[in-house]
Scaffold this active site. Structure first.
Site, PDB file in Angstrom:
ATOM      1  N   ASP A  78       0.926  -1.118   0.049  1.00 58.95           N
ATOM      2  CA  ASP A  78      -0.040  -0.159   0.128  1.00 58.95           C
ATOM      3  C   ASP A  78       0.996   1.344   0.215  1.00 58.95           C
ATOM      4  O   ASP A  78       1.717   1.372   1.034  1.00 58.95           O
ATOM      5  CB  ASP A  78      -1.021  -0.042   1.280  1.00 58.95           C
ATOM      6  N   CYS A  85     -11.744 -11.632   6.701  1.00 59.27           N
ATOM      7  CA  CYS A  85     -13.105 -12.428   6.304  1.00 59.27           C
ATOM      8  C   CYS A  85     -13.626 -12.165   5.019  1.00 59.27           C
ATOM      9  O   CYS A  85     -14.718 -12.597   4.438  1.00 59.27           O
ATOM     10  CB  CYS A  85     -14.063 -12.337   7.371  1.00 59.27           C
ATOM     11  N   CYS A 145     -16.187  -9.726  11.682  1.00 55.65           N
ATOM     12  CA  CYS A 145     -15.427 -10.894  12.464  1.00 55.65           C
ATOM     13  C   CYS A 145     -14.538 -10.533  13.440  1.00 55.65           C
ATOM     14  O   CYS A 145     -14.004 -11.306  14.270  1.00 55.65           O
ATOM     15  CB  CYS A 145     -14.517 -11.708  11.335  1.00 55.65           C
ATOM     16  N   ASP A 156      -3.442   0.435   6.830  1.00 55.13           N
ATOM     17  CA  ASP A 156      -2.618   0.324   5.478  1.00 55.13           C
ATOM     18  C   ASP A 156      -1.981  -0.997   5.380  1.00 55.13           C
ATOM     19  O   ASP A 156      -1.997  -1.559   4.388  1.00 55.13           O
ATOM     20  CB  ASP A 156      -1.544   1.508   5.632  1.00 55.13           C
ATOM     21  N   CYS A 202     -13.297  -4.663  11.928  1.00 56.23           N
ATOM     22  CA  CYS A 202     -14.327  -5.408  11.139  1.00 56.23           C
ATOM     23  C   CYS A 202     -15.499  -5.494  12.064  1.00 56.23           C
ATOM     24  O   CYS A 202     -15.359  -6.222  13.168  1.00 56.23           O
ATOM     25  CB  CYS A 202     -13.847  -6.624  10.596  1.00 56.23           C
ATOM     26  N   CYS A 262     -12.260  -6.057   4.555  1.00 58.07           N
ATOM     27  CA  CYS A 262     -11.558  -7.159   5.621  1.00 58.07           C
ATOM     28  C   CYS A 262     -10.824  -8.046   5.086  1.00 58.07           C
ATOM     29  O   CYS A 262     -11.143  -8.940   4.508  1.00 58.07           O
ATOM     30  CB  CYS A 262     -12.645  -7.613   6.438  1.00 58.07           C
ATOM     31  N   GLU A 285      -2.421  -1.019  -5.754  1.00 56.81           N
ATOM     32  CA  GLU A 285      -3.599  -0.641  -6.197  1.00 56.81           C
ATOM     33  C   GLU A 285      -3.465  -0.326  -7.630  1.00 56.81           C
ATOM     34  O   GLU A 285      -2.552   0.023  -7.971  1.00 56.81           O
ATOM     35  CB  GLU A 285      -3.706   0.716  -5.051  1.00 56.81           C
TER      36      GLU A 285
HETATM   37 ZN   LIG Z   1     -13.711  -9.497   9.083  1.00 60.92          ZN
END
Ligand SMILES: [Zn+2]
Length: 391
Positions: free
Chosen positions: A176, A316, A335, A342, A332, A313, A260
């Site tokens: 990143d 998950c 989860c 970053d 998140c 995330c 990216e």
């Molecule tokens: Zn998650």
């Protein structure tokens, strides 16, 4: 790119070359505009160079003092500027103003590199500030570009060479590339901006304010402008140096690097962020990564432009609605996973890189649709044309 250490005679010759290149470019542009108005068509570089040569004897005898490559290459640049305009990549070519800097010129012909100097046509053997930086053998030099910035002269070479691309057995990673920090790697490596950068940024702000207070056209104002240019040059050098270190490390140690989408055009619509992005030189980081990965047998994989690297995330796969820049920690809701924002983005980009590598292994033909590969890696010898040697 490496710095030249010209003596006074050479310095004058460099200035003359840059002046002639700028003159030829502007002359060609005016000529093309005038021709177009008259006939609806305009001449290309070859035709313009012929016309300019004919005028040289009578109208511009001072052009004999410089290598004929300087005006010729400037007219080629003009051709390229028109091509970019017609193909929608750039605005209509502008005149090159002396006020915006001395500029640059390109030389072709017999260029020779020695350990401590470079031999340039018409200019002679110019000393280099850094020894052993440019390759002295094994390469065929196509041209040399000489440019001026804040009183310093630089040269970069366009070369053709045979290179052995090594097999890269490094790990798969995501990177990143940021603003406040240079880059975050999915393995947790943080690459910070150099500390000196913040200091010079503060100095730049101070110099900018001081410049705006100076009277127009005053001696003081000219001095202030020079001080600001020197400071900006320092900032650019510090940043470039840090970027080179980071991109070399990544290209050497990682076999596949997920990044990216390079198309940050969408982001550039946001004014404030656009400034910051431009400042951080993310484009420059990607440019270096692209050519260095080629040297080290590594690959850059670009995520889809709509890939939600910051909102997703990495644990998950749940995707948030938004992730404002002020939120430094990704939390998140599905989860309970928590990570530096970053790092979470870098891990998502690592998944993109990993799935690209898997797809590549699965279909031996190498046709990949999951993500767009920026640079294909072909084992063995590769012919590189027009690469720029700058570290
Ligand atoms: Zn998650």
């Amino acid at each position: 790119m490496t710095e030249l250490d010209p003596n006074n005679v050479q310095r004058t010759a460099l200035l003359k070359h840059a002046g002639v290149a700028r003159f030829a470019y502007n002359w060609g542009l005016a000529r093309r505009m005038e021709e177009y108005e008259r006939t609806g068509k305009s001449s290309n570089a070859i035709e313009l160079h012929r016309q300019l040569n004919a005028l040289k004897k009578t109208d511009f005898p001072w052009m004999y003092e410089v290598s004929k490559a300087a005006p010729q290459e400037a007219l080629r640049d003009l051709d390229r500027a028109y091509k970019n305009f017609f193909e929608g990549r750039a605005k209509y070519p502008k005149f090159r103003s002396r006020r915006r800097g001395i500029g640059s010129f390109r030389l072709t012909g017999s260029i020779r590199v020695f350990n401590d100097s470079i031999q340039l046509p018409r200019i002679g053997r110019v000393r280099l500030k850094e020894k052993g930086y440019l390759p002295t053998e094994g390469v065929h030099i196509l041209s040399a570009t000489v440019s001026e910035r804040a009183g310093h002269w630089f040269v970069s070479l366009q070369v053709e060479e045979e290179i052995e691309v090594p097999e890269n057995v490094g790990s798969v990673a995501g990177v990143d590339v940021g603003i406040s920090r240079l880059a975050m790697v999915s393995d947790g490596t943080i690459i910070e901006n150099p500390k000196a950068l913040a200091r010079f940024e503060r100095k730049r702000k101070r110099l900018q304010r001081s410049l705006s207070r100076k009277m127009k056209d005053s001696r003081n104002r000219a001095d202030a402008r020079l001080r600001l240019a020197r400071c900006e040059f320092r900032i650019a050098s510090i940043r470039m140096d840090a970027q080179h270190k980071a991109t070399t490390m990544l290209a050497r140690t990682k076999s596949v690097i997920g990044v990216e989408s390079l198309n940050v055009a969408g982001l550039l619509k946001n004014h404030c962020l656009a400034r910051q992005l431009a400042d951080a030189g993310i484009g420059e980081f990607f440019r270096q990564l692209r050519y260095k990965t080629k040297w080290y047998g590594s690959n850059v994989v670009e995520a889809d432009p709509f890939f939600p690297s910051t909102k997703k995330c990495s644990n998950c796969g749940a995707v948030k609605d938004g992730m404002p820049l002020s939120e430094r920690i990704y939390k998140c809701g599905s989860c309970g996973f928590e990570a530096d924002r970053d790092l979470n983005a870098a891990m998502n980009l690592a998944s993109v890189a990993a799935s690209w590598a898997e797809t590549l292994n699965a279909c031996e033909s190498g046709e990949v649709h999951a993500a767009r590969q920026v640079l294909p890696y072909e084992a063995g010898t590769e012919r590189r044309l027009g690469g720029v040697l700058d570290g």
